[in-house]
Design a protein around this motif. Structure first.
Motif, PDB file in Angstrom:
ATOM      1  N   SER A   9       0.830  -1.200   0.000  1.00  0.00           N
ATOM      2  CA  SER A   9       0.000   0.000   0.000  1.00  0.00           C
ATOM      3  C   SER A   9       0.863   1.247   0.000  1.00  0.00           C
ATOM      4  CB  SER A   9      -0.890   0.042   1.237  1.00  0.00           C
ATOM      5  OG  SER A   9      -1.714  -1.078   1.298  1.00  0.00           O
ATOM      6  N   GLN A  10       0.303   2.315  -0.543  1.00  0.00           N
ATOM      7  CA  GLN A  10       0.983   3.595  -0.439  1.00  0.00           C
ATOM      8  C   GLN A  10       0.931   4.031   1.024  1.00  0.00           C
ATOM      9  OE1 GLN A  10      -0.947   6.349  -3.150  1.00  0.00           O
ATOM     10  NE2 GLN A  10       0.755   6.123  -4.566  1.00  0.00           N
ATOM     11  N   ASP A  12       0.302   6.547   3.759  1.00  0.00           N
ATOM     12  CA  ASP A  12      -0.490   7.765   3.853  1.00  0.00           C
ATOM     13  C   ASP A  12      -0.479   8.368   5.256  1.00  0.00           C
ATOM     14  OD1 ASP A  12      -1.981   5.931   5.229  1.00  0.00           O
ATOM     15  OD2 ASP A  12      -3.757   6.100   3.969  1.00  0.00           O
ATOM     16  N   LYS A  14      -1.506   6.863   7.854  1.00  0.00           N
ATOM     17  CA  LYS A  14      -2.544   6.212   8.653  1.00  0.00           C
ATOM     18  C   LYS A  14      -2.231   4.739   8.892  1.00  0.00           C
ATOM     19  CE  LYS A  14      -5.971   9.315   6.776  1.00  0.00           C
ATOM     20  NZ  LYS A  14      -7.085   9.477   5.862  1.00  0.00           N
ATOM     21  N   TRP A  20       5.068  -1.062   6.967  1.00  0.00           N
ATOM     22  CA  TRP A  20       5.268  -0.549   5.612  1.00  0.00           C
ATOM     23  C   TRP A  20       6.767  -0.421   5.306  1.00  0.00           C
ATOM     24  CZ3 TRP A  20       7.581   3.937   3.778  1.00  0.00           C
ATOM     25  CH2 TRP A  20       7.375   4.222   2.439  1.00  0.00           C
ATOM     26  N   LEU A  65       4.341   6.512  -1.801  1.00  0.00           N
ATOM     27  CA  LEU A  65       3.825   7.517  -0.876  1.00  0.00           C
ATOM     28  C   LEU A  65       2.569   8.145  -1.456  1.00  0.00           C
ATOM     29  CD1 LEU A  65       7.122   9.400   0.080  1.00  0.00           C
ATOM     30  CD2 LEU A  65       5.884   7.719   1.451  1.00  0.00           C
ATOM     31  N   SER A  66       1.601   8.430  -0.594  1.00  0.00           N
ATOM     32  CA  SER A  66       0.395   9.118  -1.055  1.00  0.00           C
ATOM     33  C   SER A  66       0.738  10.573  -1.365  1.00  0.00           C
ATOM     34  CB  SER A  66      -0.701   9.054   0.011  1.00  0.00           C
ATOM     35  OG  SER A  66      -0.354   9.878   1.107  1.00  0.00           O
ATOM     36  N   ASP A  67      -0.148  11.233  -2.081  1.00  0.00           N
ATOM     37  CA  ASP A  67       0.075  12.644  -2.425  1.00  0.00           C
ATOM     38  C   ASP A  67       0.246  13.504  -1.178  1.00  0.00           C
ATOM     39  OD1 ASP A  67      -0.139  11.936  -5.069  1.00  0.00           O
ATOM     40  OD2 ASP A  67      -2.182  12.694  -5.324  1.00  0.00           O
ATOM     41  N   ASN A  68      -0.552  13.235  -0.154  1.00  0.00           N
ATOM     42  CA  ASN A  68      -0.441  14.006   1.088  1.00  0.00           C
ATOM     43  C   ASN A  68       0.921  13.816   1.751  1.00  0.00           C
ATOM     44  OD1 ASN A  68      -2.996  15.058   0.831  1.00  0.00           O
ATOM     45  ND2 ASN A  68      -3.944  13.501   2.099  1.00  0.00           N
ATOM     46  N   MET A  69       1.448  12.603   1.704  1.00  0.00           N
ATOM     47  CA  MET A  69       2.764  12.344   2.285  1.00  0.00           C
ATOM     48  C   MET A  69       3.846  13.086   1.503  1.00  0.00           C
ATOM     49  SD  MET A  69       3.020  10.496   4.969  1.00  0.00           S
ATOM     50  CE  MET A  69       1.655  11.487   5.515  1.00  0.00           C
ATOM     51  N   ASP A 147      -8.309  11.062  12.075  1.00  0.00           N
ATOM     52  CA  ASP A 147      -6.914  10.627  11.966  1.00  0.00           C
ATOM     53  C   ASP A 147      -6.213  10.659  13.320  1.00  0.00           C
ATOM     54  OD1 ASP A 147      -7.245  10.296   9.272  1.00  0.00           O
ATOM     55  OD2 ASP A 147      -6.193  12.130   8.711  1.00  0.00           O
TER      56      ASP A 147
END
Length: 176
Positions: A9-10, A12, A14, A20, A65-69, A147
């Motif tokens: 998974s990316q 994020d 969370k 990870w 990595l997610s965009d937010n990360m 979160d």
């Protein structure tokens, strides 16, 4: 030789960073570029090979990595720099991370994107072993963010796990 496909998974912020990061290290080992995480390149490695492996490691981590990360971490130029920023912020063993989680926990706000019922269900579903966190959430803050609740609960779960391991080890020592 068969090639294997890995599902990771990316990250994020969370999901469990420790899990990870272990998976990412394994992927980087398969790609023969895990040494980029700590710049521990073997002596005699040609600079063009080092540069190539560095790029592979950085881009692999970046793509998981997610965009937010990506926004949160900011600009990085090396895999070791990117990895260090992630570890500093999300690795559970570090004091700054514990402070970050506590800060998040005590500034918790209801997620306006989610209806009130979902926010209440989350609070009501917290088990009794987390009762101190539940009480703090119910009576200590006017605003909550989902979160922050989940991060606080994950941190408490790690504490409970660590205490359990400590007790098991203590009992094993007493028996010996």
């Amino acid at each position: 030789m068969a090639t294997a496909k890995f599902e990771v998974s990316q990250f994020d912020g969370k999901i469990d960073f420790d899990m990870w990061s272990q998976k990412m290290k394994a992927i980087l080992m398969q790609m023969k570029c895990a040494k980029a995480l700590d710049d521990s390149w073997p002596e005699g490695l040609a600079s063009n090979k080092k540069f190539e492996r560095e790029e592979i490691a950085w881009s692999t981590i970046f793509l998981y990595l997610s965009d937010n990360m990506i926004r949160e971490i900011g600009e990085t130029t090396t895999a070791s720099n990117l990895w260090a920023k992630l570890k500093a912020k999300y690795e559970t063993k570090t004091t700054p991370n514990k402070c970050f989680l506590l800060k998040q926990f005590f500034s918790f706000k209801i997620d306006p994107a989610v209806d009130l019922e979902e926010n209440l269900i989350l609070l009501n579903s917290i088990s009794d072993k987390y009762k101190d966190i539940k009480a703090a959430l119910e009576y200590g803050r006017e605003e909550l963010i989902v979160d922050y609740i989940t991060n606080a609960l994950r941190n408490k779960a790690l504490e409970i796990k660590a205490e359990s391991i400590f007790l098991q080890r203590s009992m094993n020592v007493a028996i010996d």
